[in-house]
Design a protein around this motif. Structure first.
Motif, PDB file in Angstrom:
ATOM      1  N   ALA A 232      61.824  15.669  91.817  1.00 26.43           N
ATOM      2  CA  ALA A 232      62.182  14.412  92.479  1.00 26.43           C
ATOM      3  C   ALA A 232      60.935  13.680  92.924  1.00 26.43           C
ATOM      4  O   ALA A 232      60.042  14.246  93.567  1.00 26.43           O
ATOM      5  CB  ALA A 232      63.099  14.696  93.668  1.00 26.43           C
ATOM      6  N   GLY A 233      60.857  12.416  92.552  1.00 24.65           N
ATOM      7  CA  GLY A 233      59.712  11.590  92.916  1.00 24.65           C
ATOM      8  C   GLY A 233      58.554  11.677  91.960  1.00 24.65           C
ATOM      9  O   GLY A 233      57.585  10.911  92.093  1.00 24.65           O
ATOM     10  N   GLN A 234      58.598  12.576  90.990  1.00 26.75           N
ATOM     11  CA  GLN A 234      57.495  12.732  90.041  1.00 26.75           C
ATOM     12  C   GLN A 234      57.672  11.811  88.833  1.00 26.75           C
ATOM     13  O   GLN A 234      58.796  11.463  88.440  1.00 26.75           O
ATOM     14  CB  GLN A 234      57.409  14.177  89.558  1.00 26.75           C
ATOM     15  CG  GLN A 234      57.016  15.167  90.640  1.00 26.75           C
ATOM     16  CD  GLN A 234      56.550  16.482  90.047  1.00 26.75           C
ATOM     17  OE1 GLN A 234      55.787  16.506  89.072  1.00 26.75           O
ATOM     18  NE2 GLN A 234      57.008  17.583  90.619  1.00 26.75           N
ATOM     19  N   THR A 235      56.554  11.463  88.223  1.00 23.74           N
ATOM     20  CA  THR A 235      56.575  10.719  86.964  1.00 23.74           C
ATOM     21  C   THR A 235      56.512  11.704  85.817  1.00 23.74           C
ATOM     22  O   THR A 235      55.630  12.567  85.773  1.00 23.74           O
ATOM     23  CB  THR A 235      55.385   9.743  86.886  1.00 23.74           C
ATOM     24  OG1 THR A 235      55.508   8.767  87.934  1.00 23.74           O
ATOM     25  CG2 THR A 235      55.357   9.035  85.544  1.00 23.74           C
TER      26      THR A 235
ATOM     27  N   PHE B 269      70.787  13.145  88.741  1.00 21.38           N
ATOM     28  CA  PHE B 269      69.447  12.585  88.906  1.00 21.38           C
ATOM     29  C   PHE B 269      69.282  11.475  87.884  1.00 21.38           C
ATOM     30  O   PHE B 269      70.100  11.325  86.958  1.00 21.38           O
ATOM     31  CB  PHE B 269      68.366  13.665  88.722  1.00 21.38           C
ATOM     32  CG  PHE B 269      68.469  14.414  87.425  1.00 21.38           C
ATOM     33  CD1 PHE B 269      67.748  14.010  86.302  1.00 21.38           C
ATOM     34  CD2 PHE B 269      69.283  15.532  87.316  1.00 21.38           C
ATOM     35  CE1 PHE B 269      67.846  14.695  85.110  1.00 21.38           C
ATOM     36  CE2 PHE B 269      69.386  16.222  86.124  1.00 21.38           C
ATOM     37  CZ  PHE B 269      68.664  15.813  85.017  1.00 21.38           C
ATOM     38  N   ALA B 270      68.273  10.671  88.066  1.00 20.92           N
ATOM     39  CA  ALA B 270      68.025   9.553  87.159  1.00 20.92           C
ATOM     40  C   ALA B 270      66.547   9.495  86.817  1.00 20.92           C
ATOM     41  O   ALA B 270      65.691   9.966  87.575  1.00 20.92           O
ATOM     42  CB  ALA B 270      68.469   8.239  87.788  1.00 20.92           C
ATOM     43  N   LEU B 271      66.268   8.914  85.672  1.00 22.18           N
ATOM     44  CA  LEU B 271      64.892   8.673  85.241  1.00 22.18           C
ATOM     45  C   LEU B 271      64.715   7.166  85.136  1.00 22.18           C
ATOM     46  O   LEU B 271      65.214   6.534  84.196  1.00 22.18           O
ATOM     47  CB  LEU B 271      64.607   9.342  83.897  1.00 22.18           C
ATOM     48  CG  LEU B 271      63.161   9.224  83.413  1.00 22.18           C
ATOM     49  CD1 LEU B 271      62.262  10.176  84.209  1.00 22.18           C
ATOM     50  CD2 LEU B 271      63.044   9.536  81.919  1.00 22.18           C
TER      51      LEU B 271
ATOM     52  N   GLU C 204      58.889   7.630  73.519  1.00 21.45           N
ATOM     53  CA  GLU C 204      59.810   7.604  74.647  1.00 21.45           C
ATOM     54  C   GLU C 204      59.148   7.114  75.928  1.00 21.45           C
ATOM     55  O   GLU C 204      59.805   6.571  76.804  1.00 21.45           O
ATOM     56  CB  GLU C 204      60.406   8.998  74.880  1.00 21.45           C
ATOM     57  CG  GLU C 204      61.586   9.022  75.815  1.00 21.45           C
ATOM     58  CD  GLU C 204      62.697   8.084  75.389  1.00 21.45           C
ATOM     59  OE1 GLU C 204      63.128   7.260  76.220  1.00 21.45           O
ATOM     60  OE2 GLU C 204      63.115   8.156  74.224  1.00 21.45           O
ATOM     61  N   GLY C 205      57.847   7.295  76.062  1.00 19.54           N
ATOM     62  CA  GLY C 205      57.154   6.773  77.239  1.00 19.54           C
ATOM     63  C   GLY C 205      57.307   7.672  78.447  1.00 19.54           C
ATOM     64  O   GLY C 205      57.236   8.901  78.346  1.00 19.54           O
ATOM     65  N   SER C 206      57.553   7.096  79.610  1.00 18.54           N
ATOM     66  CA  SER C 206      57.593   7.870  80.851  1.00 18.54           C
ATOM     67  C   SER C 206      58.619   7.275  81.795  1.00 18.54           C
ATOM     68  O   SER C 206      59.191   6.205  81.561  1.00 18.54           O
ATOM     69  CB  SER C 206      56.205   7.881  81.508  1.00 18.54           C
ATOM     70  OG  SER C 206      55.831   6.565  81.882  1.00 18.54           O
ATOM     71  N   GLY C 207      58.837   7.971  82.895  1.00 19.94           N
ATOM     72  CA  GLY C 207      59.761   7.482  83.913  1.00 19.94           C
ATOM     73  C   GLY C 207      59.624   8.311  85.182  1.00 19.94           C
ATOM     74  O   GLY C 207      59.019   9.392  85.181  1.00 19.94           O
ATOM     75  N   ARG C 208      60.180   7.786  86.248  1.00 14.80           N
ATOM     76  CA  ARG C 208      60.117   8.451  87.541  1.00 14.80           C
ATOM     77  C   ARG C 208      61.476   9.077  87.856  1.00 14.80           C
ATOM     78  O   ARG C 208      62.507   8.412  87.767  1.00 14.80           O
ATOM     79  CB  ARG C 208      59.732   7.438  88.619  1.00 14.80           C
ATOM     80  CG  ARG C 208      59.614   8.025  90.023  1.00 14.80           C
ATOM     81  CD  ARG C 208      59.277   6.906  91.003  1.00 14.80           C
ATOM     82  NE  ARG C 208      59.280   7.368  92.395  1.00 14.80           N
ATOM     83  CZ  ARG C 208      58.246   7.932  92.996  1.00 14.80           C
ATOM     84  NH1 ARG C 208      57.107   8.107  92.324  1.00 14.80           N
ATOM     85  NH2 ARG C 208      58.319   8.324  94.256  1.00 14.80           N
TER      86      ARG C 208
ATOM     87  N   SER D 232      56.045  16.465  80.153  1.00 12.68           N
ATOM     88  CA  SER D 232      55.070  16.797  81.197  1.00 12.68           C
ATOM     89  C   SER D 232      55.463  16.090  82.502  1.00 12.68           C
ATOM     90  O   SER D 232      55.803  14.889  82.457  1.00 12.68           O
ATOM     91  CB  SER D 232      53.663  16.352  80.769  1.00 12.68           C
ATOM     92  OG  SER D 232      52.718  16.650  81.765  1.00 12.68           O
ATOM     93  N   PRO D 233      55.461  16.830  83.617  1.00 10.81           N
ATOM     94  CA  PRO D 233      55.158  18.252  83.803  1.00 10.81           C
ATOM     95  C   PRO D 233      56.169  19.151  83.104  1.00 10.81           C
ATOM     96  O   PRO D 233      57.346  18.822  83.021  1.00 10.81           O
ATOM     97  CB  PRO D 233      55.221  18.434  85.325  1.00 10.81           C
ATOM     98  CG  PRO D 233      55.189  17.060  85.909  1.00 10.81           C
ATOM     99  CD  PRO D 233      55.776  16.162  84.905  1.00 10.81           C
ATOM    100  N   GLU D 234      55.695  20.273  82.643  1.00 14.64           N
ATOM    101  CA  GLU D 234      56.554  21.191  81.900  1.00 14.64           C
ATOM    102  C   GLU D 234      57.713  21.704  82.757  1.00 14.64           C
ATOM    103  O   GLU D 234      58.790  21.997  82.236  1.00 14.64           O
ATOM    104  CB  GLU D 234      55.722  22.366  81.391  1.00 14.64           C
ATOM    105  CG  GLU D 234      56.462  23.260  80.422  1.00 14.64           C
ATOM    106  CD  GLU D 234      55.561  24.332  79.836  1.00 14.64           C
ATOM    107  OE1 GLU D 234      56.110  25.254  79.207  1.00 14.64           O
ATOM    108  OE2 GLU D 234      54.336  24.249  80.016  1.00 14.64           O
TER     109      GLU D 234
END
Length: 254
Positions: free
Chosen positions: A160-163, A192-194, A170-174, A96-98
């Motif tokens: 880009a810029g979204q979490t 791109f990177a998370l 796994e948790g989350s990332g930006r 998410s977001p899908e």
């Protein structure tokens, strides 16, 4: 001089005379030969232009396997695997977001890329601060590979810029955009990177399209400070050179 001597001289054959004048030239034959030569030159030139304008041949699985066999780690070894959908039995993560799913479905979610046929993979353990998974997947044709690459590019721009959050542990990332310095002969690249924050490191992903293939470089990086994309770009440049050399050899042989 007697009469018989005069008669003998009169009856003697005339001396032979060597004619040095050029023979007449058949101008029609010359024109025909010149025209044939011109046609041959134009045909050779036309064939060369036609061959140059032809799209490069699609990669075969055997060619990808051969290209990866030539890429060894610093310890002189190489673990190359052939991959296809059967090698990815795990259920996908919920992302998410899908709309950001195309960025991570083939990496963090560990799914075989949608619409791909097969491919090859290898990996590097880069010490305590990083590990690298590299894989190239093959599509039915260049159009299918380009469509897959564009989906990832659009998602990278849009996310880009979204979490982004993932199901499970796994948790989350930006999502962060990473600039690329792609060479002229392999321009279709993006990165791109998370950033996972809280000392959990980052995932960095570099993507390259060549003909009917898409290559993913998936890094787990725990080094402090901003992400340094130079080593990853150098690896992608090496991959593109290796694949292009295989393709050029195939083009020359056809």
């Amino acid at each position: 001089m007697t009469t018989s001597e005069v008669r003998d001289e009169a009856d003697a054959p005339a001396p032979e005379v060597l004619e040095a004048a050029p023979r007449s030239v058949d101008r029609r034959l010359v024109r025909a030969l010149v025209a044939a030569a011109v046609v041959a030159v134009l045909a050779v030139a036309g064939l060369a232009v036609w061959q140059k304008l032809q799209p490069p041949p699609d990669f075969t699985l055997a060619q990808l396997q051969g290209a990866y066999t030539g890429m060894v780690r610093s310890d002189g070894t190489n673990d190359v695997s052939t991959i296809d959908p059967s090698r990815f039995p795990e259920p996908p993560l919920r992302i998410s977001p899908e709309a950001c799913t195309p960025l991570f479905v083939s990496t963090i979610s560990n799914q075989f890329p949608p619409a791909a046929l097969d491919g090859v993979s290898t990996y590097w353990l880069g010490g305590a601060s990083s590990s690298i998974s590299l894989f190239t997947v093959r599509y039915a044709d260049a159009d299918a590979a380009e469509a897959a690459f564009r989906v990832v590019g659009d998602a990278s721009t849009g996310c880009a810029g979204q979490t982004v959050t993932f199901s499970g542990t796994e948790g989350s990332g930006r999502v962060e955009e990473v600039p690329v310095t792609a060479p002229a002969d392999a321009p279709e690249q993006l990165a791109f990177a998370l950033d996972r924050g809280r000392g959990q490191g980052r995932y960095a992903l570099h993507v390259l399209r060549l003909s009917n293939t898409v290559t993913w470089q998936y890094r787990y990086d725990t080094s402090p400070g901003p992400y340094d994309a130079i080593p990853a770009q150098q690896l992608m440049n090496g991959v593109s050179r290796q694949l292009l050399s295989v393709q050029q050899a195939a083009a020359a042989a056809r």
